[in-house]
Motif scaffolding. Sequence first.
Motif, PDB file in Angstrom:
ATOM      1  N   LEU A  65       0.836  -1.212   0.000  1.00 45.41           N
ATOM      2  CA  LEU A  65       0.000   0.000   0.000  1.00 45.41           C
ATOM      3  C   LEU A  65       0.867   1.257   0.000  1.00 45.41           C
ATOM      4  O   LEU A  65       0.538   2.261  -0.640  1.00 45.41           O
ATOM      5  CB  LEU A  65      -0.934  -0.017   1.206  1.00 45.41           C
ATOM      6  CG  LEU A  65      -2.039  -1.085   1.176  1.00 45.41           C
ATOM      7  CD1 LEU A  65      -2.778  -1.133   2.512  1.00 45.41           C
ATOM      8  CD2 LEU A  65      -3.023  -0.797   0.038  1.00 45.41           C
ATOM      9  N   LEU A  66       1.976   1.223   0.731  1.00 40.65           N
ATOM     10  CA  LEU A  66       2.890   2.373   0.733  1.00 40.65           C
ATOM     11  C   LEU A  66       3.447   2.613  -0.667  1.00 40.65           C
ATOM     12  O   LEU A  66       3.638   3.755  -1.094  1.00 40.65           O
ATOM     13  CB  LEU A  66       4.026   2.135   1.720  1.00 40.65           C
ATOM     14  CG  LEU A  66       3.661   2.159   3.209  1.00 40.65           C
ATOM     15  CD1 LEU A  66       4.834   1.683   4.060  1.00 40.65           C
ATOM     16  CD2 LEU A  66       3.212   3.553   3.643  1.00 40.65           C
ATOM     17  N   ALA A  67       3.698   1.541  -1.384  1.00 38.94           N
ATOM     18  CA  ALA A  67       4.201   1.671  -2.753  1.00 38.94           C
ATOM     19  C   ALA A  67       3.174   2.330  -3.670  1.00 38.94           C
ATOM     20  O   ALA A  67       3.527   2.878  -4.715  1.00 38.94           O
ATOM     21  CB  ALA A  67       4.588   0.296  -3.306  1.00 38.94           C
ATOM     22  N   GLN A  68       1.909   2.312  -3.255  1.00 39.01           N
ATOM     23  CA  GLN A  68       0.853   2.956  -4.030  1.00 39.01           C
ATOM     24  C   GLN A  68       0.556   4.370  -3.530  1.00 39.01           C
ATOM     25  O   GLN A  68      -0.340   5.042  -4.050  1.00 39.01           O
ATOM     26  CB  GLN A  68      -0.419   2.105  -3.966  1.00 39.01           C
ATOM     27  CG  GLN A  68      -0.269   0.709  -4.538  1.00 39.01           C
ATOM     28  CD  GLN A  68      -1.475  -0.166  -4.272  1.00 39.01           C
ATOM     29  OE1 GLN A  68      -2.594   0.341  -4.123  1.00 39.01           O
ATOM     30  NE2 GLN A  68      -1.270  -1.478  -4.204  1.00 39.01           N
ATOM     31  N   GLY A  69       1.282   4.820  -2.500  1.00 36.93           N
ATOM     32  CA  GLY A  69       1.048   6.153  -1.955  1.00 36.93           C
ATOM     33  C   GLY A  69      -0.159   6.228  -1.059  1.00 36.93           C
ATOM     34  O   GLY A  69      -0.823   7.280  -0.985  1.00 36.93           O
ATOM     35  N   ASP A  70      -0.459   5.157  -0.343  1.00 33.46           N
ATOM     36  CA  ASP A  70      -1.646   5.104   0.510  1.00 33.46           C
ATOM     37  C   ASP A  70      -1.379   5.824   1.833  1.00 33.46           C
ATOM     38  O   ASP A  70      -0.501   5.428   2.610  1.00 33.46           O
ATOM     39  CB  ASP A  70      -2.028   3.645   0.773  1.00 33.46           C
ATOM     40  CG  ASP A  70      -3.351   3.522   1.507  1.00 33.46           C
ATOM     41  OD1 ASP A  70      -4.386   3.388   0.838  1.00 33.46           O
ATOM     42  OD2 ASP A  70      -3.336   3.592   2.758  1.00 33.46           O
ATOM     43  N   ALA A  71      -2.152   6.875   2.118  1.00 35.36           N
ATOM     44  CA  ALA A  71      -1.934   7.687   3.315  1.00 35.36           C
ATOM     45  C   ALA A  71      -2.265   6.924   4.580  1.00 35.36           C
ATOM     46  O   ALA A  71      -1.609   7.093   5.619  1.00 35.36           O
ATOM     47  CB  ALA A  71      -2.760   8.971   3.240  1.00 35.36           C
ATOM     48  N   GLU A  72      -3.293   6.060   4.530  1.00 34.13           N
ATOM     49  CA  GLU A  72      -3.650   5.278   5.712  1.00 34.13           C
ATOM     50  C   GLU A  72      -2.537   4.306   6.072  1.00 34.13           C
ATOM     51  O   GLU A  72      -2.235   4.086   7.259  1.00 34.13           O
ATOM     52  CB  GLU A  72      -4.956   4.530   5.450  1.00 34.13           C
ATOM     53  CG  GLU A  72      -5.462   3.734   6.642  1.00 34.13           C
ATOM     54  CD  GLU A  72      -5.792   4.602   7.853  1.00 34.13           C
ATOM     55  OE1 GLU A  72      -5.617   4.107   8.988  1.00 34.13           O
ATOM     56  OE2 GLU A  72      -6.198   5.772   7.658  1.00 34.13           O
ATOM     57  N   ALA A  73      -1.907   3.727   5.069  1.00 29.49           N
ATOM     58  CA  ALA A  73      -0.790   2.826   5.335  1.00 29.49           C
ATOM     59  C   ALA A  73       0.372   3.563   5.981  1.00 29.49           C
ATOM     60  O   ALA A  73       1.108   2.993   6.801  1.00 29.49           O
ATOM     61  CB  ALA A  73      -0.343   2.160   4.039  1.00 29.49           C
ATOM     62  N   LEU A  74       0.539   4.834   5.628  1.00 30.64           N
ATOM     63  CA  LEU A  74       1.609   5.628   6.240  1.00 30.64           C
ATOM     64  C   LEU A  74       1.340   5.828   7.728  1.00 30.64           C
ATOM     65  O   LEU A  74       2.268   5.758   8.550  1.00 30.64           O
ATOM     66  CB  LEU A  74       1.723   6.977   5.529  1.00 30.64           C
ATOM     67  CG  LEU A  74       2.874   7.885   5.956  1.00 30.64           C
ATOM     68  CD1 LEU A  74       4.217   7.207   5.708  1.00 30.64           C
ATOM     69  CD2 LEU A  74       2.810   9.219   5.209  1.00 30.64           C
ATOM     70  N   ILE A  75       0.079   6.058   8.073  1.00 31.78           N
ATOM     71  CA  ILE A  75      -0.281   6.182   9.491  1.00 31.78           C
ATOM     72  C   ILE A  75      -0.008   4.873  10.215  1.00 31.78           C
ATOM     73  O   ILE A  75       0.512   4.844  11.335  1.00 31.78           O
ATOM     74  CB  ILE A  75      -1.761   6.588   9.627  1.00 31.78           C
ATOM     75  CG1 ILE A  75      -1.981   7.996   9.044  1.00 31.78           C
ATOM     76  CG2 ILE A  75      -2.206   6.545  11.089  1.00 31.78           C
ATOM     77  CD1 ILE A  75      -3.431   8.426   8.991  1.00 31.78           C
ATOM     78  N   GLN A  76      -0.332   3.765   9.572  1.00 33.80           N
ATOM     79  CA  GLN A  76      -0.090   2.460  10.169  1.00 33.80           C
ATOM     80  C   GLN A  76       1.416   2.224  10.358  1.00 33.80           C
ATOM     81  O   GLN A  76       1.835   1.635  11.366  1.00 33.80           O
ATOM     82  CB  GLN A  76      -0.694   1.369   9.297  1.00 33.80           C
ATOM     83  CG  GLN A  76      -2.214   1.390   9.227  1.00 33.80           C
ATOM     84  CD  GLN A  76      -2.751   0.390   8.219  1.00 33.80           C
ATOM     85  OE1 GLN A  76      -2.003  -0.436   7.676  1.00 33.80           O
ATOM     86  NE2 GLN A  76      -4.055   0.455   7.957  1.00 33.80           N
ATOM     87  N   ALA A  77       2.212   2.668   9.396  1.00 36.82           N
ATOM     88  CA  ALA A  77       3.666   2.500   9.516  1.00 36.82           C
ATOM     89  C   ALA A  77       4.203   3.275  10.708  1.00 36.82           C
ATOM     90  O   ALA A  77       5.078   2.793  11.437  1.00 36.82           O
ATOM     91  CB  ALA A  77       4.350   2.950   8.230  1.00 36.82           C
TER      92      ALA A  77
END
Length: 405
Positions: A65-77
């Motif tokens: 998801l991060l590879a797709q630029g997903d903002a929610e995944a960034l919060i999870q990271a």
Amino acid sequence: MPLGRGARMGLGFVGVAGLLAAAGLAMTMAPSEPPAAETDGSVAPSASASTEHRRDEALTDRAGLLAQGDAEALIQAKDALQSPSGSNQGESLAAEPLTQDQLNAWLDDLVGLGSGFRRFGPVDRSRVMELIGGALDRMTVSPVPDRWIEALPPSAELLTVGLADASPAVRAAAAEVLGRVWGWQPGTAIWPDAERTVATWKNRLHTPLVSLLDDAEPGVRLATVIALGKLPIDAMAEPAVARIADEVPAVRMQVLTSFAPRRDVLTDDEVLPLLFDPESPVALAAQLVLKARGLNDDLIGLAKLLYHPRADLRASAIAQIERREDIDPIVWLDRLSHDQDEQVRSQAMEALSRLASPDARRRVSEMAASDPSPTVRDAARRALDDLTADLPPLPGSPDLYPRAN
């Protein structure tokens, strides 16, 4: 020369004022940007060569998801990097060491971020910079998991891309992280090979950071001065001193604040002109720096004459310099002998010619050969001739043995 506690407190006050001013400038001058993810390719490709071999492997769900630029995944990271004790509210990410599972997940996330960084919007790209800084901070706490060194190359790649980002906020965020990098060490004893790897990792980030000293945005220049000011190697930190002439007062202020204790990097000659800075907080900061370096009010008053905008007042300092016994007159007269005004240089040359010093005579010789004014050159040659005429005869000279009539 290290500043005393009182001087540090005074400089800290004006430094905060400068930071607040620069923050306002950065907010008002930064170009507006859409919050949506950008895919225009304005950011250089951010894939890390060190993780290229992992691109063909299946990414974890979050890394994909991060590879797709997903903002929610960034919060999870970011949540995944939080302390496992859960006591993170109001605390730094560096409060506790990373676990092995957290580091493994972060290494996967770095692969995803390397692929998807340019797909994030500018706000989230700034958050990526902050996340890298937080992860590095956690790795300074002992015990650090064994794979810590694998995080350095992809972190450097992302920071380098951040320094070249289209958004001023992202560039400034990357510079802020670099200010913490210079003193970074993993939370474990390391072998010489690993020490060299860490040193190389830091060195590769220096050149792209220095390039931001010429950034169009004042907030970015200020962040860069702060970052370089934390670099303990004088030769590598010195480029930031050029911003002492920045058109934005907050940046000039920050140079004074960051380099006040480093007299070999920011010299007194570079500080003195700021005593007449049009912004009174900058002029006050310059005065505080000079006092912290040992100049009293009397000497600062004399120094002000040397840099006064009026040539006649600069020339008036010459008589005061000749009368004083508590300073080295050659140092002060040498400065005036390089003045932009011909009359000031001429009077300084005359004062130097009256000193019985090889250094003074050397400067007069230089003026006789290379002063931009032919009038001053001629006067310096005459002064040298008079000095030569006043010297005693050399041994063996006929003048020592006059002939009888």
